[in-house]
Design an enzyme around this catalytic site. Structure first.
Site, PDB file in Angstrom:
ATOM      1  N   CYS A  72      55.435  14.032  -2.150  1.00 58.28           N
ATOM      2  CA  CYS A  72      55.943  13.895  -4.238  1.00 58.28           C
ATOM      3  C   CYS A  72      57.789  13.041  -3.834  1.00 58.28           C
ATOM      4  O   CYS A  72      57.886  13.702  -2.642  1.00 58.28           O
ATOM      5  CB  CYS A  72      56.227  14.991  -5.064  1.00 58.28           C
ATOM      6  N   GLN A 281      51.322  33.166 -19.559  1.00 56.41           N
ATOM      7  CA  GLN A 281      50.973  33.379 -17.917  1.00 56.41           C
ATOM      8  C   GLN A 281      50.665  31.664 -17.870  1.00 56.41           C
ATOM      9  O   GLN A 281      49.523  30.982 -18.199  1.00 56.41           O
ATOM     10  CB  GLN A 281      50.040  34.745 -17.052  1.00 56.41           C
ATOM     11  N   ASP A 378      56.094  45.052 -17.690  1.00 49.40           N
ATOM     12  CA  ASP A 378      55.384  43.897 -17.319  1.00 49.40           C
ATOM     13  C   ASP A 378      56.827  43.263 -17.490  1.00 49.40           C
ATOM     14  O   ASP A 378      56.861  42.401 -18.656  1.00 49.40           O
ATOM     15  CB  ASP A 378      54.606  42.997 -17.584  1.00 49.40           C
ATOM     16  N   CYS A 405      58.281  39.940 -11.781  1.00 54.74           N
ATOM     17  CA  CYS A 405      58.529  37.970 -10.807  1.00 54.74           C
ATOM     18  C   CYS A 405      59.639  38.106 -10.136  1.00 54.74           C
ATOM     19  O   CYS A 405      59.931  36.844 -10.382  1.00 54.74           O
ATOM     20  CB  CYS A 405      59.065  37.296 -12.179  1.00 54.74           C
TER      21      CYS A 405
HETATM   22  C1  LIG Z   1      56.823  38.781 -17.960  1.00 53.53           C
HETATM   23  S1  LIG Z   1      56.660  39.030 -19.725  1.00 53.53           S
HETATM   24  C2  LIG Z   1      54.823  39.695 -20.239  1.00 53.53           C
HETATM   25  C3  LIG Z   1      54.067  39.610 -20.852  1.00 53.53           C
HETATM   26  C4  LIG Z   1      52.461  39.834 -21.154  1.00 53.53           C
HETATM   27  N1  LIG Z   1      52.411  41.405 -20.612  1.00 53.53           N
HETATM   28  C5  LIG Z   1      52.272  39.104 -19.812  1.00 53.53           C
HETATM   29  O1  LIG Z   1      51.607  38.715 -18.869  1.00 53.53           O
HETATM   30  O2  LIG Z   1      52.103  38.225 -20.424  1.00 53.53           O
HETATM   31  C6  LIG Z   1      57.856  39.609 -20.771  1.00 53.53           C
HETATM   32  C7  LIG Z   1      57.639  40.114 -21.937  1.00 53.53           C
HETATM   33  O3  LIG Z   1      58.601  41.265 -22.328  1.00 53.53           O
HETATM   34  C8  LIG Z   1      59.084  40.840 -23.824  1.00 53.53           C
HETATM   35  N2  LIG Z   1      60.602  42.311 -23.676  1.00 53.53           N
HETATM   36  C9  LIG Z   1      61.702  41.370 -23.384  1.00 53.53           C
HETATM   37  N3  LIG Z   1      62.939  42.606 -23.625  1.00 53.53           N
HETATM   38  C10 LIG Z   1      61.445  43.469 -24.523  1.00 53.53           C
HETATM   39  C11 LIG Z   1      62.273  44.861 -24.135  1.00 53.53           C
HETATM   40  N4  LIG Z   1      63.591  44.612 -24.533  1.00 53.53           N
HETATM   41  N5  LIG Z   1      61.868  45.273 -24.967  1.00 53.53           N
HETATM   42  C12 LIG Z   1      59.870  45.255 -25.485  1.00 53.53           C
HETATM   43  N6  LIG Z   1      59.999  43.461 -24.831  1.00 53.53           N
HETATM   44  C13 LIG Z   1      60.569  42.691 -24.212  1.00 53.53           C
HETATM   45  C14 LIG Z   1      59.303  39.757 -23.859  1.00 53.53           C
HETATM   46  O4  LIG Z   1      59.253  38.611 -24.837  1.00 53.53           O
HETATM   47  C15 LIG Z   1      57.607  38.991 -22.776  1.00 53.53           C
HETATM   48  O5  LIG Z   1      56.430  39.076 -23.671  1.00 53.53           O
END
Ligand SMILES: C[S@@+](CC[C@H](N)C(=O)[O-])C[C@H]1O[C@@H](n2cnc3c(N)ncnc32)[C@H](O)[C@@H]1O
Length: 449
Positions: A72, A281, A378, A405
């Protein structure tokens, strides 16, 4: 007179989280961009703190055996990739080392860490790209990715290998249209009006594509010309106005120009509806592997009567668990994702999952019974709040599956669970983002009886 930047000759040691190579100079630790372990580089310091500094390799005097020529032209400038100059097997080894270092204080973790599950496709793996409009200092319009460390400067993306050929074609066409119509880019500092962002989402399971142009201007004819430019490559197209000039490019007025307004993606046979704002994802192929493995680990101690999916997003984990648990409760705080998760349940005719809209980081959400067999978390990069760890451990599930992550917040949270007390059984990292420093980890904890 402006001081000349400090240049150092450094011998690098190892990769750290963030993708830089660590080197030492007198009592300084120097984090070097664009260098690999065991290299001698000439590096230019761009930020100096009391005990450490950041530098960029400007010449490789003794290359590591893992160094390869980058494919790249924007390597080093672009904020997208960190490792295009590194052979793929070595990227995986370096990421495993980063995880090992992060978990060094967790008893037994070092021996448990598996090799990273590699991606078969190391290019063209992203199912979502957001390209920003900008201009060179000479005023030439650009459409691409942010320069590393800059929210202002844009590097071109017509040669970006993280996206598909169709996506590159869309970028090329859109930039040509903007130039032909002599349209300006939105200016992040001056807040002057213009084109802001081109978002391209591609469902890998169905081949469907969603394209959205986000702009603060809508001169006569632009909508029609935009549609004509993308129509043959887009199943759904939005022309979106962003009137709020401060903050990220969030449209407050969307015009659907083509298609149903969403695309459909599949993960291990499950169907997911993706709109312009839906979190999903971004590496479909690797997410399939991660979630299939998660589903397998979820039944190690038998079929769960009740499983929780916390930080559930649009529900991919809950939907996978639905096949192996009697009942699943998913908790998510962002309303559009809660709504999308409910839609995804309907789309898949799943009836044993409830979606609760609540903040996991506060107290135990209402509606969760006291007996839970399995908890899956997650969380985003900051990891779990103490309050969440507290109520999860009081529920005392037999198993906790942690999808992370961020290795450093994973380490902090694993230590707290292990004091509860839980025993760490597996640590399995996945490479969802080849050529970047990011890694995803799946860890299984079992309750000590
Ligand atoms: C890393 S993503 C994972 C989503 C899902 N497990 C996936 O694989 O697509 C983290 C998720 O946590 C939610 N989130 C962040 N803080 C939160 C909280 N305090 N309570 C509930 N959900 C939360 C975000 O909106 C997001 O959808």
């Amino acid at each position: 007179m402006k001081k000349a930047p400090l240049e150092l000759t450094l011998r690098t040691e190892k990769i750290v989280h963030g993708g830089q190579a660590l080197a030492r100079h007198d009592r300084f630790v120097v984090f070097v961009d664009d260098a690999l372990p065991n290299e001698t580089v000439r590096a230019r310091v761009y930020k100096k703190k009391k005990n450490f500094a950041f530098a960029r390799a400007i010449e490789v005097l003794e290359p590591a055996p893992e160094r390869i020529p980058s494919d790249c032209p924007w390597t080093g400038d672009c904020g997208g990739c960190t490792f295009r100059h590194c052979a793929y097997p070595a990227q995986l080894r370096f990421k495993k080392e980063v995880l090992r270092e992060a978990l060094h204080a967790i008893p037994g973790a070092s021996e448990l860490i598996a090799d990273l599950v590699p991606a078969e496709e190391t290019n063209d793996y992203r199912n979502k790209m957001e390209f920003t409009f900008g201009a060179t200092p000479a005023g030439e319009l650009r459409l691409g990715l942010h320069r590393r460390g800059s929210f202002m400067h844009i590097v071109p993306a017509d040669t970006c290998w993280l996206q598909s050929a169709a996506s590159r074609e869309l970028v090329t066409r859109m930039l040509a249209l903007a130039k032909r119509l002599n349209l300006p880019a939105f200016h992040e500092i001056k807040k002057t009006h213009g084109l802001r962002q081109l978002t391209i989402r591609e469902a890998r399971g169905t081949g469907q594509r969603l394209v959205e142009l986000i702009t603060t201007i809508s001169p006569p004819g632009l909508q029609e010309q935009f549609l004509a430019t993308v129509e043959d490559l887009a199943d759904t197209a939005y022309f979106s106005l962003n009137t709020q000039l401060h903050g990220p490019p969030r449209p407050d007025q969307r015009t659907l120009l083509k298609g149903p307004g969403h695309i459909e993606e599949t993960l291990n046979g499950l169907r997911f509806r993706i709109g312009p704002d839906t979190f999903f994802q971004s590496n479909t192929a690797q997410a399939e592997k991660l979630f299939a493995r998660l589903r397998e680990l979820a039944t190690r101690a038998g079929r769960p009567a009740l499983a929780l999916d916390l930080y559930a997003g649009t529900g991919p984990i809950a939907l996978h668990l639905a096949a192996v648990a009697d009942r699943v409760i998913a908790v998510e705080s962002w309303e559009p994702s809660v709504a999308a998760a409910r839609e995804n349940l309907t789309l898949n005719n799943i009836t044993n999952v409830d979606i609760i809209s609540a903040d996991v980081n506060q107290a135990l959400p209402p509606g969760i019974p006291p007996a839970v067999d399995l908890v899956v978390v997650d969380p985003p990069r900051p990891g779990l709040a103490l309050a969440a760890i507290d109520w999860i451990t009081r529920l005392a599930p037999q198993e906790i599956l942690y999808v992370s992550c961020n290795p450093s917040t994973l380490a902090r949270d694993l230590a707290l669970f292990m004091a509860a007390p839980y025993h760490l059984e597996t640590v399995e990292p996945y490479d969802l983002f080849p050529h970047t420093y990011h890694l995803e980890t799946l860890a299984l904890l079992r309750r000590k009886n």
